[in-house]
Design an enzyme around this catalytic site. Structure first.
Site, PDB file in Angstrom:
ATOM      1  N   ARG A 146       4.496 -79.992  -7.262  1.00 58.77           N
ATOM      2  CA  ARG A 146       3.516 -80.143  -6.045  1.00 58.77           C
ATOM      3  C   ARG A 146       3.079 -78.973  -5.225  1.00 58.77           C
ATOM      4  O   ARG A 146       3.979 -78.114  -4.926  1.00 58.77           O
ATOM      5  CB  ARG A 146       4.126 -81.365  -5.184  1.00 58.77           C
ATOM      6  CG  ARG A 146       4.111 -82.392  -5.992  1.00 58.77           C
ATOM      7  CD  ARG A 146       4.517 -83.741  -4.915  1.00 58.77           C
ATOM      8  NE  ARG A 146       3.421 -84.256  -4.134  1.00 58.77           N
ATOM      9  CZ  ARG A 146       2.492 -85.095  -4.645  1.00 58.77           C
ATOM     10  NH1 ARG A 146       2.618 -85.566  -5.971  1.00 58.77           N
ATOM     11  NH2 ARG A 146       1.435 -85.696  -4.167  1.00 58.77           N
ATOM     12  N   HIS A 180      -5.293 -83.118   4.036  1.00 58.36           N
ATOM     13  CA  HIS A 180      -4.969 -84.146   4.888  1.00 58.36           C
ATOM     14  C   HIS A 180      -4.639 -83.713   6.436  1.00 58.36           C
ATOM     15  O   HIS A 180      -4.935 -82.723   6.662  1.00 58.36           O
ATOM     16  CB  HIS A 180      -3.733 -84.900   4.487  1.00 58.36           C
ATOM     17  CG  HIS A 180      -3.729 -85.185   2.903  1.00 58.36           C
ATOM     18  ND1 HIS A 180      -4.222 -86.672   2.793  1.00 58.36           N
ATOM     19  CD2 HIS A 180      -3.200 -84.644   1.970  1.00 58.36           C
ATOM     20  CE1 HIS A 180      -4.224 -86.463   1.326  1.00 58.36           C
ATOM     21  NE2 HIS A 180      -3.623 -85.552   0.951  1.00 58.36           N
ATOM     22  N   CYS A 197      -8.222 -85.583  -1.438  1.00 55.25           N
ATOM     23  CA  CYS A 197      -7.004 -85.710  -2.310  1.00 55.25           C
ATOM     24  C   CYS A 197      -7.307 -86.399  -3.588  1.00 55.25           C
ATOM     25  O   CYS A 197      -8.070 -86.226  -4.488  1.00 55.25           O
ATOM     26  CB  CYS A 197      -5.626 -86.101  -1.814  1.00 55.25           C
ATOM     27  SG  CYS A 197      -4.410 -85.559  -2.548  1.00 55.25           S
TER      28      CYS A 197
END
Lengths: 244, 489
Positions: free
Chosen positions: A129, A195, A94
């Site tokens: 997002r 993640h 990320c």
């Protein structure tokens, strides 16, 4: 006894989404094979003995923290790219992935230079997002080729011509939602938006990194197999994720 | 800034217990009054119907009411003689609102409260519109909702408990959450007071945005065993340097200082010291030099913080220390927050887990219980739980499960397999962990077994579910008549 020293960059500020699970996965999988594994935590201003490092990890952080980190990281660009050019395996997740690219433009418009190991440019995306489960097909020789994880990022990364992606997205957005790419690979360095934590549920990728680390010291890439039933059960459940 | 803080109760009220109709005060036009009155009746009717159908009914009626009369919240809030208290922050909203309710009730006040979890504008509207005569409203409010409702509610007191990373897929980054609450505090009325947890650097820093603040915190040296997990504010909110702690209670809560810019935990208006008892704890309160002690039934440091919050808010509202002591000492656990139940001979403790800091504190509390115990952990990934389970990797299972002295462990829920992997990497032997994938109730049944009283006697079963798993467990227990149906209002 095999020795594995992991350099964990900026655990205090770049630790947003359980990314320490990746470091834990590497340590455990080394220990289960009888290796002597250790972690060196590096905060801004600390010096790093890159010659002793077998593997490096950098996670993601809030934009505010990422600005501080970008500055510190740029001071390390020369020695770090030298270590990566020497075959040091690295995982960047990320925010860490973004900072290892050429540049990163945050939501407030600030542009932070990256160290440029990945030929990639990241901009704050126009569509908010990107959040959700991801299933992707890795470009690395992994068996099975599937990678599973969870993405949560505002930045959109565009790989420049010649830069290899880590994977092709089957479910989810990945780098930018347009070209189907997810992450990047250059040398033994892997950048990704996944993640989850990523490595515990993708033990083949964890072992790919460990194999490269071992090869760099001993010339032998072969690893002792581990019983990964639980890992693959969790992996399979995610891999069956429907399109969102 | 610790201002004068303590609110006098306003113009002398006749009698706190006297029944009082909700007044639609202010300069509302007749049309508006009719609109608000109609909306209120609709909310009441809808809530009554849903209750009859045994549905929760915490949010839908309010949503209907707000659609009919957008001014509903401000009209109803203005009708509260002693005003509105907003309770917000990541962890502890439900329990501390419940404790504040107990304290205010002990002072003789009539209290309106919203249902646990119904903490968006719709839930607040349902609570206010369906309430009978009352003196004060205690509203636990979602952090992101605070700036939208604070201007309408004009709260007399706004309490902020703490900021932890929580369901980042829904809320975004921590700084976004802090910014929401800061915007809400800016719309406090002139005589409004912010009651702030001084031990959380990000919460204490909010004092810069309010006229009057009351600070509460824990006194004492903190825990020697405190780990680093869940600490989300390791940097000075003013200059960004790493913080130094003289005492740490848990995660990033404690007595901190910044060696670079001199920022420090503000002086406490209410300091609470914690002493142990066989069940629960003894709290020693120091309110601006006035000292009193309270036996408190809920275990855990995080519950000491919840009690401190409730006490500080009540004292700021002008409630007497005796009522604070009475309210806290008689309070039990609220819905799924270390709730004690008995099922098929097993003594069950039900405790919601939703983020690393809260999970760590629950495990810490399990560890403090000297009895033999088993553990059931139920992880769902529905929207209300957070779709992302990465946070499980930030829970300190390594340190806490080893200390907790747990017998057997069952894991379940839609992401039970993820938790199983997490426990494996925490070094917990796989033969002590049973994975029961699928609905949470399945793992619960496996853990309780057929009800063999002999094996259950003297053991405690700690059941730790995420939010929707808690609802599923609750439904199962209700079906077997162990708890009242669904949830208390």
């Amino acid at each position: 006894m095999r020795r594995l020293q992991i350099v964990h960059l900026y655990p205090r500020d770049m630790n947003l989404y359980g990314d320490r699970g990746n470091v834990l996965a590497l340590v455990r999988r080394a220990q289960w094979r009888g290796w002597d594994a250790s972690v060196v935590e590096v905060e801004p201003g600390d010096t790093v003995a890159w010659g002793d490092a077998d593997l490096a990890f950098i996670g993601g952080g809030e934009d505010r923290h990422q600005a501080w980190i970008a500055e510190d990281l740029s001071g390390r660009a020369r020695e770090m790219t030298a270590a990566l050019a020497d075959g040091l395996p690295l995982l960047a997740v990320c925010g860490g992935f973004q900072l290892l690219g050429r540049e990163y433009q945050a939501q407030d418009g600030r542009v932070m230079p990256g160290i440029g190991w990945f030929d990639a440019i990241t901009r704050a995306g126009p569509r908010g997002r990107h959040v959700g489960n991801v299933v992707a097909t890795a470009a690395l020789p992994l068996d099975p080729p599937t990678l599973v994880g969870f993405e949560n990022h505002a930045g959109e990364t565009v790989l420049q011509p010649g830069q290899d992606p880590l994977a092709r997205v089957r479910v989810g957005v990945g780098n930018n939602g347009r070209d189907g790419t997810e992450g990047a690979v250059a040398g033994h360095a892997v950048g990704t938006y996944l993640h989850g934590s990523l490595l515990p549920k993708n033990p083949h990728l964890a072992d790919w990194l460990l194999a490269k680390a071992q090869m760099r010291r001993t010339g032998d890439e072969r690893l002792e197999p581990l019983a990964d039933d639980w890992e693959w059960a969790a992996h399979a459940e995610r891999a069956a994720e429907p399109r969102r | 800034m610790a201002g004068p803080g303590s609110l006098t109760a306003g113009p002398a009220l006749p009698s706190a217990t006297a029944a009082r109709r909700i007044r639609y005060t202010g300069r509302m036009t007749v049309l508006k009054r009719v609109q608000v009155w109609t909306a209120r009746q609709v909310v009441r009717l809808a809530a009554a119907v849903l209750r009859r159908l045994s549905r929760g009914g915490g949010t839908l009626p309010g949503r209907l009411g707000l659609w009919l009369a957008p001014g509903l919240l401000s009209a109803l809030a203005a009708g509260m003689p002693r005003g509105v208290v907003v309770v917000t922050g990541t962890n502890g909203k439900t329990t501390s609102a419940h404790l504040l309710h107990e304290v205010l009730a002990a002072a003789g006040w009539g209290v309106v409260r919203n249902q646990s979890g119904a903490n968006l504008a719709s839930g607040l509207a349902t609570a206010l519109a369906t309430a009978g005569p009352a003196d004060v409203a205690v509203l636990e409010t979602d952090e992101a909702t605070v700036p939208n409702v604070a201007p309408s509610l004009q709260p007399k007191v706004m309490v902020v408990s703490n900021f932890f990373r929580d369901q980042l897929d829904r809320y975004g980054e921590l700084s976004t959450t802090v910014a929401h609450v800061r915007r809400g505090l800016k719309s406090l009325p002139t005589q409004g007071v912010a009651v702030l947890n001084a031990d959380d650097p990000n919460v204490a820093a909010l004092a810069g945005d309010v006229r009057s603040a009351v600070f509460y915190g824990l006194a004492g040296e903190g825990r020697p065993t405190v780990g680093d997990g869940g600490a989300d504010a390791r940097r000075c909110p003013s200059c960004g340097a790493a913080l130094t702690y003289d005492a740490r209670q848990y995660a990033h809560l404690g007595a901190y200082r910044c060696l670079t810019c001199g920022l420090a935990r503000p002086p406490l208006d209410l300091a609470v010291s914690v002493g142990r008892r066989a069940e629960g704890q003894e709290l020693a309160l120091d309110w601006r030099g006035e000292r009193f002690t309270v036996p408190f039934g809920l275990p855990g440091t995080y519950n000491a913080y919840n009690a401190a919050l409730a006490a500080a808010a009540a004292l700021a509202l002008g409630v007497a220390p005796a009522a604070v002591a009475a309210g806290l000492s008689q309070a039990g656990a609220s819905f799924g927050r270390m709730e004690a139940l008995s099922w098929r001979g097993a003594e069950v403790r039900l405790a919601l887990v939703k983020n690393p800091a809260g999970f760590n504190e629950v495990l810490e509390t399990v560890a403090e219980d000297p009895r033999p115990k088993d553990l059931v952990m139920l992880i769902n990934d529905r929207y209300a739980d957070g779709r992302d389970v990465s946070w499980l990797w930030d829970v300190e299972f390594e340190r806490l499960v080893a200390r907790a002295g747990v017998g057997r462990i069952w894991v379940g829920g839609t992401r039970g397999r993820d938790l199983a992997v997490r426990l494996k990497y925490a070094g917990i032997p796989s033969n002590g962990v049973e994975v029961v994938p699928g609905p949470p109730a399945a793992a619960l049944s496996a853990a309780v077994g057929p009800g063999d009283e002999a094996t259950a006697v003297g053991r405690r079963l700690y059941v730790l579910p995420t939010y929707t798993a808690l609802l599923a467990v609750r439904e199962r227990l209700a079906a077997e008549g162990v708890v009242r149906h669904f949830r208390e209002g």
